[in-house]
Design a protein around this motif. Structure first.
Motif, PDB file in Angstrom:
ATOM      1  N   TYR A 117      47.096  27.249  17.433  1.00  0.00           N
ATOM      2  CA  TYR A 117      47.619  27.168  18.801  1.00  0.00           C
ATOM      3  C   TYR A 117      46.799  28.083  19.693  1.00  0.00           C
ATOM      4  O   TYR A 117      46.295  29.113  19.248  1.00  0.00           O
ATOM      5  CB  TYR A 117      49.110  27.527  18.829  1.00  0.00           C
ATOM      6  N   ARG A 118      46.651  27.724  20.967  1.00  0.00           N
ATOM      7  CA  ARG A 118      45.771  28.453  21.878  1.00  0.00           C
ATOM      8  C   ARG A 118      46.486  29.150  23.030  1.00  0.00           C
ATOM      9  O   ARG A 118      45.893  30.001  23.677  1.00  0.00           O
ATOM     10  CB  ARG A 118      44.706  27.508  22.446  1.00  0.00           C
ATOM     11  N   MET A 163      55.860  33.554  31.482  1.00  0.00           N
ATOM     12  CA  MET A 163      54.758  34.430  31.088  1.00  0.00           C
ATOM     13  C   MET A 163      53.898  33.679  30.081  1.00  0.00           C
ATOM     14  O   MET A 163      54.389  32.792  29.385  1.00  0.00           O
ATOM     15  CB  MET A 163      55.290  35.739  30.501  1.00  0.00           C
ATOM     16  N   GLN A 164      52.626  34.032  30.033  1.00  0.00           N
ATOM     17  CA  GLN A 164      51.675  33.305  29.188  1.00  0.00           C
ATOM     18  C   GLN A 164      50.652  34.264  28.610  1.00  0.00           C
ATOM     19  O   GLN A 164      50.269  35.235  29.260  1.00  0.00           O
ATOM     20  CB  GLN A 164      50.968  32.250  30.040  1.00  0.00           C
ATOM     21  N   ARG A 165      50.211  33.954  27.402  1.00  0.00           N
ATOM     22  CA  ARG A 165      49.079  34.682  26.817  1.00  0.00           C
ATOM     23  C   ARG A 165      48.267  33.738  25.951  1.00  0.00           C
ATOM     24  O   ARG A 165      48.796  32.786  25.371  1.00  0.00           O
ATOM     25  CB  ARG A 165      49.540  35.890  26.022  1.00  0.00           C
ATOM     26  N   ALA A 166      46.979  34.009  25.906  1.00  0.00           N
ATOM     27  CA  ALA A 166      46.079  33.225  25.061  1.00  0.00           C
ATOM     28  C   ALA A 166      46.277  33.626  23.605  1.00  0.00           C
ATOM     29  O   ALA A 166      46.606  34.769  23.291  1.00  0.00           O
ATOM     30  CB  ALA A 166      44.631  33.450  25.478  1.00  0.00           C
ATOM     31  N   ASP A 171      41.168  29.427  25.755  1.00  0.00           N
ATOM     32  CA  ASP A 171      40.416  28.272  26.259  1.00  0.00           C
ATOM     33  C   ASP A 171      38.911  28.517  26.256  1.00  0.00           C
ATOM     34  O   ASP A 171      38.155  27.806  26.905  1.00  0.00           O
ATOM     35  CB  ASP A 171      40.900  27.886  27.662  1.00  0.00           C
ATOM     36  N   ALA A 172      38.446  29.521  25.485  1.00  0.00           N
ATOM     37  CA  ALA A 172      37.021  29.857  25.443  1.00  0.00           C
ATOM     38  C   ALA A 172      36.187  28.864  24.639  1.00  0.00           C
ATOM     39  O   ALA A 172      34.972  28.838  24.748  1.00  0.00           O
ATOM     40  CB  ALA A 172      36.829  31.262  24.880  1.00  0.00           C
ATOM     41  N   SER A 173      36.830  28.061  23.820  1.00  0.00           N
ATOM     42  CA  SER A 173      36.100  27.068  23.041  1.00  0.00           C
ATOM     43  C   SER A 173      37.003  25.856  22.839  1.00  0.00           C
ATOM     44  O   SER A 173      38.211  25.922  23.029  1.00  0.00           O
ATOM     45  CB  SER A 173      35.664  27.648  21.697  1.00  0.00           C
ATOM     46  N   ALA A 174      36.385  24.775  22.423  1.00  0.00           N
ATOM     47  CA  ALA A 174      37.160  23.552  22.162  1.00  0.00           C
ATOM     48  C   ALA A 174      38.106  23.797  20.997  1.00  0.00           C
ATOM     49  O   ALA A 174      37.746  24.458  20.024  1.00  0.00           O
ATOM     50  CB  ALA A 174      36.232  22.392  21.851  1.00  0.00           C
TER      51      ALA A 174
END
Length: 181
Positions: A117-118, A163-166, A171-174
């Motif tokens: 998950y991203r 709220m959101q976090r990577a 989203d730095a790569s596919a």
């Protein structure tokens, strides 16, 4: 000083205490917008559904007693959202403020990132829920918006803070074709 916590995958035998913890929050709090506490059977069905779909569902245990739980679920059902999860964390009322959320949230983040998950989304009931907002901020979440007066519970209008976090590469790569559920 609080006793150490064990973070582990939930078990079927945890459902009664999970049901009790959640029921208290439904009846007395604003974190959940449910108005009637689900039954033991319904809570077991919900957990089984999350596990069947490959989402993590974990508990914090202190001295052999479950004191909190957390899980991730699909943020939305449309296919384009398949790399995003929404988290839920509930702590036993008697054990709040004991670092349980700070143990559960990073463990949940780690499990979700390992599954591919991203993005992780927190939908926090009540903009006055400073503890939950601070917990999420502590672990890298940023506020992305607030739905004002979106719900009516306990005789008043209630906001939802988003709220959101990577996770992982964000989203730095596919992403992989599918998250590893």
């Amino acid at each position: 000083m609080p006793l150490p916590l064990l973070i582990r995958d939930s078990r079927d035998t945890d459902i009664p205490i999970i049901t009790g913890i959640y029921g208290h929050h439904v009846r007395h709090g604003l974190a959940s917008f449910e108005e009637e506490a689900p039954s033991l059977g319904e809570m077991g069905r919900r957990r089984a559904d999350m596990l069947d779909k490959g989402y993590p569902y974990i508990v914090a245990e202190r001295h052999g007693r479950v004191v909190g739980y957390a899980y991730a679920a699909a943020y939305r059902l449309r296919p384009a959202y398949r790399f995003a999860v929404e988290n839920s964390i509930y702590i036993d009322q008697a054990d709040r403020g004991g670092g349980i959320g700070s143990a559960l949230l990073p463990a949940l983040i780690e499990r979700c990132a390992a599954r591919g998950y991203r993005q992780m989304i927190a939908v926090i009931g009540d903009s006055a829920n400073a503890a939950s907002i601070a917990l999420h901020a502590k672990f890298g979440f940023r506020t992305v918006g607030t739905f004002t007066s979106i719900g009516w519970k306990h005789g008043r209008w209630v906001d939802s803070v988003l709220m959101q976090r990577a996770l992982g590469d964000g989203d730095a790569s596919a992403p992989p074709e599918r998250p590893d559920r």
